[in-house]
Enzyme design. Structure first.
Site, PDB file in Angstrom:
ATOM      1  N   CYS A 127      33.927  37.265  37.388  1.00 32.66           N
ATOM      2  CA  CYS A 127      32.643  36.538  37.358  1.00 32.66           C
ATOM      3  C   CYS A 127      32.576  35.593  36.154  1.00 32.66           C
ATOM      4  O   CYS A 127      31.858  34.588  36.176  1.00 32.66           O
ATOM      5  CB  CYS A 127      31.475  37.508  37.285  1.00 32.66           C
ATOM      6  SG  CYS A 127      31.602  38.899  38.413  1.00 32.66           S
ATOM      7  N   ARG A 157      34.452  61.253  33.601  1.00 29.32           N
ATOM      8  CA  ARG A 157      33.267  61.769  32.908  1.00 29.32           C
ATOM      9  C   ARG A 157      32.860  63.128  33.485  1.00 29.32           C
ATOM     10  O   ARG A 157      32.352  63.983  32.784  1.00 29.32           O
ATOM     11  CB  ARG A 157      32.083  60.800  33.083  1.00 29.32           C
ATOM     12  CG  ARG A 157      32.051  59.708  32.042  1.00 29.32           C
ATOM     13  CD  ARG A 157      30.859  58.782  32.250  1.00 29.32           C
ATOM     14  NE  ARG A 157      31.295  57.428  31.991  1.00 29.32           N
ATOM     15  CZ  ARG A 157      31.371  56.461  32.892  1.00 29.32           C
ATOM     16  NH1 ARG A 157      30.980  56.654  34.130  1.00 29.32           N
ATOM     17  NH2 ARG A 157      31.802  55.273  32.550  1.00 29.32           N
ATOM     18  N   GLU A 169      47.893  49.477  39.551  1.00 24.83           N
ATOM     19  CA  GLU A 169      47.407  48.097  39.586  1.00 24.83           C
ATOM     20  C   GLU A 169      48.613  47.168  39.657  1.00 24.83           C
ATOM     21  O   GLU A 169      49.470  47.199  38.781  1.00 24.83           O
ATOM     22  CB  GLU A 169      46.558  47.809  38.333  1.00 24.83           C
ATOM     23  CG  GLU A 169      46.239  46.343  38.097  1.00 24.83           C
ATOM     24  CD  GLU A 169      45.578  45.660  39.300  1.00 24.83           C
ATOM     25  OE1 GLU A 169      44.569  46.166  39.794  1.00 24.83           O
ATOM     26  OE2 GLU A 169      46.103  44.609  39.753  1.00 24.83           O
ATOM     27  N   SER A 228      40.108  46.089  34.681  1.00 24.69           N
ATOM     28  CA  SER A 228      38.711  45.984  34.217  1.00 24.69           C
ATOM     29  C   SER A 228      38.386  44.602  33.664  1.00 24.69           C
ATOM     30  O   SER A 228      37.863  44.477  32.558  1.00 24.69           O
ATOM     31  CB  SER A 228      38.426  47.024  33.132  1.00 24.69           C
ATOM     32  OG  SER A 228      38.463  48.303  33.658  1.00 24.69           O
ATOM     33  N   ASP A 234      35.123  44.937  47.159  1.00 21.86           N
ATOM     34  CA  ASP A 234      35.349  43.789  48.049  1.00 21.86           C
ATOM     35  C   ASP A 234      36.144  44.136  49.309  1.00 21.86           C
ATOM     36  O   ASP A 234      36.256  43.302  50.201  1.00 21.86           O
ATOM     37  CB  ASP A 234      36.108  42.690  47.288  1.00 21.86           C
ATOM     38  CG  ASP A 234      35.215  41.946  46.313  1.00 21.86           C
ATOM     39  OD1 ASP A 234      34.046  42.342  46.167  1.00 21.86           O
ATOM     40  OD2 ASP A 234      35.699  40.969  45.697  1.00 21.86           O
ATOM     41  N   VAL A 246      51.075  49.583  45.146  1.00 21.42           N
ATOM     42  CA  VAL A 246      51.143  50.571  46.222  1.00 21.42           C
ATOM     43  C   VAL A 246      51.543  49.812  47.479  1.00 21.42           C
ATOM     44  O   VAL A 246      50.866  48.857  47.884  1.00 21.42           O
ATOM     45  CB  VAL A 246      49.800  51.304  46.395  1.00 21.42           C
ATOM     46  CG1 VAL A 246      49.819  52.186  47.640  1.00 21.42           C
ATOM     47  CG2 VAL A 246      49.500  52.142  45.159  1.00 21.42           C
ATOM     48  N   ASN A 257      30.824  47.702  41.277  1.00 20.04           N
ATOM     49  CA  ASN A 257      30.603  48.672  40.197  1.00 20.04           C
ATOM     50  C   ASN A 257      29.804  49.872  40.689  1.00 20.04           C
ATOM     51  O   ASN A 257      30.092  51.017  40.322  1.00 20.04           O
ATOM     52  CB  ASN A 257      29.886  47.986  39.026  1.00 20.04           C
ATOM     53  CG  ASN A 257      30.868  47.189  38.192  1.00 20.04           C
ATOM     54  OD1 ASN A 257      31.625  47.753  37.423  1.00 20.04           O
ATOM     55  ND2 ASN A 257      30.884  45.879  38.370  1.00 20.04           N
TER      56      ASN A 257
HETATM   57  C1  LIG Z   1      35.397  33.144  40.108  1.00 21.56           C
HETATM   58  C2  LIG Z   1      34.612  34.341  40.531  1.00 21.56           C
HETATM   59  C3  LIG Z   1      33.294  34.465  40.124  1.00 21.56           C
HETATM   60  C4  LIG Z   1      32.541  35.572  40.533  1.00 21.56           C
HETATM   61  N1  LIG Z   1      31.233  35.675  40.119  1.00 21.56           N
HETATM   62  C5  LIG Z   1      30.493  36.748  40.490  1.00 21.56           C
HETATM   63  C6  LIG Z   1      29.143  36.880  40.068  1.00 21.56           C
HETATM   64  O1  LIG Z   1      28.618  36.027  39.337  1.00 21.56           O
HETATM   65  N2  LIG Z   1      28.441  37.967  40.469  1.00 21.56           N
HETATM   66  C7  LIG Z   1      29.000  38.956  41.270  1.00 21.56           C
HETATM   67  O2  LIG Z   1      28.328  39.958  41.588  1.00 21.56           O
HETATM   68  N3  LIG Z   1      30.297  38.861  41.683  1.00 21.56           N
HETATM   69  C8  LIG Z   1      31.038  37.782  41.319  1.00 21.56           C
HETATM   70  N4  LIG Z   1      32.356  37.687  41.721  1.00 21.56           N
HETATM   71  C9  LIG Z   1      32.916  38.722  42.606  1.00 21.56           C
HETATM   72  C10 LIG Z   1      33.460  39.913  41.816  1.00 21.56           C
HETATM   73  O3  LIG Z   1      34.364  39.485  40.855  1.00 21.56           O
HETATM   74  C11 LIG Z   1      34.108  40.871  42.789  1.00 21.56           C
HETATM   75  O4  LIG Z   1      33.154  41.258  43.746  1.00 21.56           O
HETATM   76  C12 LIG Z   1      34.665  42.109  42.101  1.00 21.56           C
HETATM   77  O5  LIG Z   1      35.665  41.772  41.197  1.00 21.56           O
HETATM   78  C13 LIG Z   1      35.219  43.077  43.146  1.00 21.56           C
HETATM   79  O6  LIG Z   1      35.792  44.159  42.511  1.00 21.56           O
HETATM   80  P1  LIG Z   1      36.875  45.063  43.251  1.00 21.56           P
HETATM   81  O7  LIG Z   1      37.282  46.089  42.276  1.00 21.56           O
HETATM   82  O8  LIG Z   1      36.334  45.491  44.567  1.00 21.56           O
HETATM   83  O9  LIG Z   1      38.070  44.076  43.600  1.00 21.56           O
HETATM   84  P2  LIG Z   1      38.985  43.173  42.651  1.00 21.56           P
HETATM   85  O10 LIG Z   1      38.259  42.737  41.445  1.00 21.56           O
HETATM   86  O11 LIG Z   1      39.563  42.124  43.544  1.00 21.56           O
HETATM   87  O12 LIG Z   1      40.130  44.168  42.209  1.00 21.56           O
HETATM   88  C14 LIG Z   1      41.060  44.676  43.121  1.00 21.56           C
HETATM   89  C15 LIG Z   1      42.325  45.012  42.356  1.00 21.56           C
HETATM   90  O13 LIG Z   1      43.205  45.685  43.229  1.00 21.56           O
HETATM   91  C16 LIG Z   1      44.522  45.269  42.941  1.00 21.56           C
HETATM   92  N5  LIG Z   1      45.337  45.573  44.130  1.00 21.56           N
HETATM   93  C17 LIG Z   1      45.175  45.110  45.387  1.00 21.56           C
HETATM   94  N6  LIG Z   1      46.088  45.627  46.213  1.00 21.56           N
HETATM   95  C18 LIG Z   1      46.855  46.445  45.464  1.00 21.56           C
HETATM   96  C19 LIG Z   1      47.982  47.264  45.753  1.00 21.56           C
HETATM   97  N7  LIG Z   1      48.490  47.345  46.985  1.00 21.56           N
HETATM   98  N8  LIG Z   1      48.534  47.985  44.752  1.00 21.56           N
HETATM   99  C20 LIG Z   1      48.008  47.925  43.492  1.00 21.56           C
HETATM  100  N9  LIG Z   1      46.958  47.147  43.160  1.00 21.56           N
HETATM  101  C21 LIG Z   1      46.382  46.427  44.136  1.00 21.56           C
HETATM  102  C22 LIG Z   1      44.373  43.793  42.651  1.00 21.56           C
HETATM  103  O14 LIG Z   1      45.458  43.289  41.900  1.00 21.56           O
HETATM  104  C23 LIG Z   1      43.059  43.764  41.873  1.00 21.56           C
HETATM  105  O15 LIG Z   1      43.256  43.840  40.481  1.00 21.56           O
HETATM  106  C24 LIG Z   1      33.137  36.570  41.339  1.00 21.56           C
HETATM  107  C25 LIG Z   1      34.467  36.455  41.743  1.00 21.56           C
HETATM  108  C26 LIG Z   1      35.204  35.350  41.341  1.00 21.56           C
HETATM  109  C27 LIG Z   1      36.639  35.223  41.793  1.00 21.56           C
END
Ligand SMILES: Cc1cc2nc3c(=O)[nH]c(=O)nc-3n(C[C@H](O)[C@H](O)[C@H](O)COP(=O)(O)OP(=O)(O)OC[C@H]3O[C@@H](n4cnc5c(N)ncnc54)[C@H](O)[C@@H]3O)c2cc1C
Length: 485
Positions: free
Chosen positions: A74, A51, A64, A70, A316, A111, A338
């Site tokens: 949750c 953007r 990925e 995306s 995370d 990666v 986010n």
């Molecule tokens: C069942 C469940 C319910 C949830 N409910 C809630 C809720 O109600 N409220 C809330 O706030 N949060 C909730 N969460 C937590 C929320 O989903 C996570 O905090 C959020 O998805 C984190 O986003 P992220 O992008 O940091 O990591 P992720 O969503 O884990 O994404 C990381 C990405 O990196 C990719 N990756 C990792 N290493 C590599 C590599 N070496 N090369 C390429 N790709 C790689 C992975 O494949 C993944 O797609 C929930 C989680 C789960 C599992």
């Protein structure tokens, strides 16, 4: 240092494979951002950077390793439970949509290494072809968290499921569809465990939740966890506390048959694991980036990895500052991920944004029970050296005479002497959970419980009693601070 990096970039770029998707035709003149991980943090960062700068100024390449970008983890419990019908509803934007917006998103591409000296990453393509190096001017580490899987016998047996990804959700749904028995065991009584308990109840299973803690929801104090346990038992969910799982027993067909604990066995046709997660920082650690006490990356307020000007991290895989206790903690939540992505994208795009920290707010539900928490628990307060008073009150969600009023329990912690709000936990039915946001705002503003009592909150009988339950707790806390402060 800057000069060395620039030379490294140029050298490494000789190995860059052709970008895929619609970006192929764009002539890149500016900087390149490489993002590792295409979920909440990674795609928020990429989208915000796009953007702010167009493709002629900024090339954005996202890698990925999984099959989805995306997506909302949750939403998995509600998809498994049947409230959300289609998996596609959990996908905010498809890879094609991202590519159409000028983001070079490469799926199923992992990666495998970060070379800090030459500012480049090593990439394994989807077809197991030769690995290549891709240079970056900015690197975004958005690798998320990985679920904890204790190395116990039977953990990999058919019928034992995690719920971290959409593939996990699909596999669990397939099991639920064909399995004939109706006994489910959830290991772990955190918020994901209890949400999955609801999903399994909705699918017609008899559910047992096993946890090593005395009460479910260890993000609450045990006395509030006990309120949750009582309500869950009332829904027919068996809660087994203070119990360590030692193995998964399989039947003659190799499928899960029971969850074995120190004291007894719980027969199971399906097992769901919700034991928690750890920051996925193995890649960062191997590259030599420093990790914090909780194995997460540590960043400054702009989400740059400390000590590295062009490496950013969020979601995370990082530790966040707890604004109440002043300590770093790992709090893996989508709401932070986010925001981190937004801050990172703004910074890379040449603007300024910061993420000051968290007060520890979370909401969840199990069936019609809603749970909210913010700030510190008693044990966090003690660990941080805070002296505090606590109060717990019972009130109702609406004026008691209004149809549908249900009980709400609110626990509040305030600092001795100062009366500063330290934490709130709420358990109740409809309308209880999101009441926590009032407390989150008060905490963020550093309000005292006395100041809270003067908050001008909305009132009408269908929404709350004339004194909202949060304010009733604040009034009682004022008295406690005066008496014991
Ligand atoms: C069942 C469940 C319910 C949830 N409910 C809630 C809720 O109600 N409220 C809330 O706030 N949060 C909730 N969460 C937590 C929320 O989903 C996570 O905090 C959020 O998805 C984190 O986003 P992220 O992008 O940091 O990591 P992720 O969503 O884990 O994404 C990381 C990405 O990196 C990719 N990756 C990792 N290493 C590599 C590599 N070496 N090369 C390429 N790709 C790689 C992975 O494949 C993944 O797609 C929930 C989680 C789960 C599992």
């Amino acid at each position: 240092m800057t000069r060395q990096r620039a030379i490294g970039c140029r050298r490494a770029r000789l190995h860059v494979p052709e970008p895929v998707g619609r970006c192929r035709s764009v002539k890149i003149m500016g900087e390149r951002v490489v993002v590792v991980g295409a979920d909440a943090t990674g795609m928020s960062a990429a989208s915000q950077a796009r953007r702010m700068k167009d493709a002629s100024a900024l090339e954005i390449v996202v890698f990925e390793r999984g099959g989805f970008a995306s997506f909302s983890a949750c939403g998995i419990p509600y998809w498994v439970g049947g409230r959300v019908r289609e998996r596609e509803a959990l996908i905010a934007r498809t890879p094609e949509q991202h590519r159409a917006r000028g983001i070079d998103l490469r799926m199923q591409t992992e990666v495998t290494a970060i070379d800090l000296d030459d500012s480049r990453v090593r990439v394994r393509p989807p077809d197991a072809g030769a690995e290549t190096w891709v240079a970056y001017d900015h690197l975004v580490i958005a690798t998320g968290a990985r679920p904890i899987r204790p190395p116990l016998p039977g953990m990999d047996a058919a019928g034992v499921h995690g719920v971290q990804t959409l593939d996990d959700g699909r596999e669990l749904l397939e099991t639920l569809e064909w399995v004939t028995g109706r006994r489910a065991v959830v290991v772990g009584a955190g918020y994901i465990g209890v949400e999955m308990a609801e999903a399994l109840v909705r699918r017609g299973f008899d559910v047992t939740v096993v946890d090593r803690g005395a009460e479910p929801m260890s993000t609450l104090d045990p006395d509030m966890g006990a309120v949750v346990r009582k309500a869950m038992c009332g829904m027919g969910i068996e809660i087994v506390g203070n119990t360590e799982v030692s193995a998964i027993r399989t039947g003659p067909d190799g499928r899960v048959a029971a969850v074995v604990t120190d004291t007894m066995e719980y027969p199971a046709d399906v097992v769901v694991l919700g034991i928690g997660v750890r920051p996925e920082t193995r890649l960062a650690e191997a590259a030599g980036l420093p990790l914090g006490e909780h194995a997460g990356l540590c960043t400054d307020l702009a989400m740059r990895v400390r000590g590295y000007e062009n490496i950013w991290a969020g979601g995370d895989c990082v530790e966040v500052l707890d604004l109440v206790s002043g300590r770093l903690r790992h709090m893996p939540l989508g709401t932070h991920a986010n925001k981190h992505g937004q801050v990172i994208g703004t910074g890379i795009g040449g603007g300024y944004a910061s993420f000051p920290g968290v007060v520890g707010t979370a909401v969840s539900k199990v069936c019609d029970l809603e749970v909210g928490r913010t700030g510190v628990r008693e044990k966090d307060a003690r660990a941080a050296g805070l002296q505090y008073v606590t109060v717990t009150i019972e009130s109702t969600s609406r004026s008691s005479y209004y149809p549908g009023a249900t009980p709400i329990t609110v626990k509040m912690l305030a600092e001795r002497h100062s009366g500063r709000l330290l934490g709130v936990q709420i358990v109740g039915r409809e309308g209880a959970g999101k009441r926590i946001d009032v407390a989150a705002v008060a905490l963020t503003a550093g309000m005292t419980v006395e100041q809270m009592t003067a908050l001008d909150l909305g009132y009408a009988p269908p929404f709350s009693p004339v004194w909202d339950p949060v304010l009733v707790a604040a009034r009682k806390a004022v008295t406690a601070v005066r008496l014991r402060g």
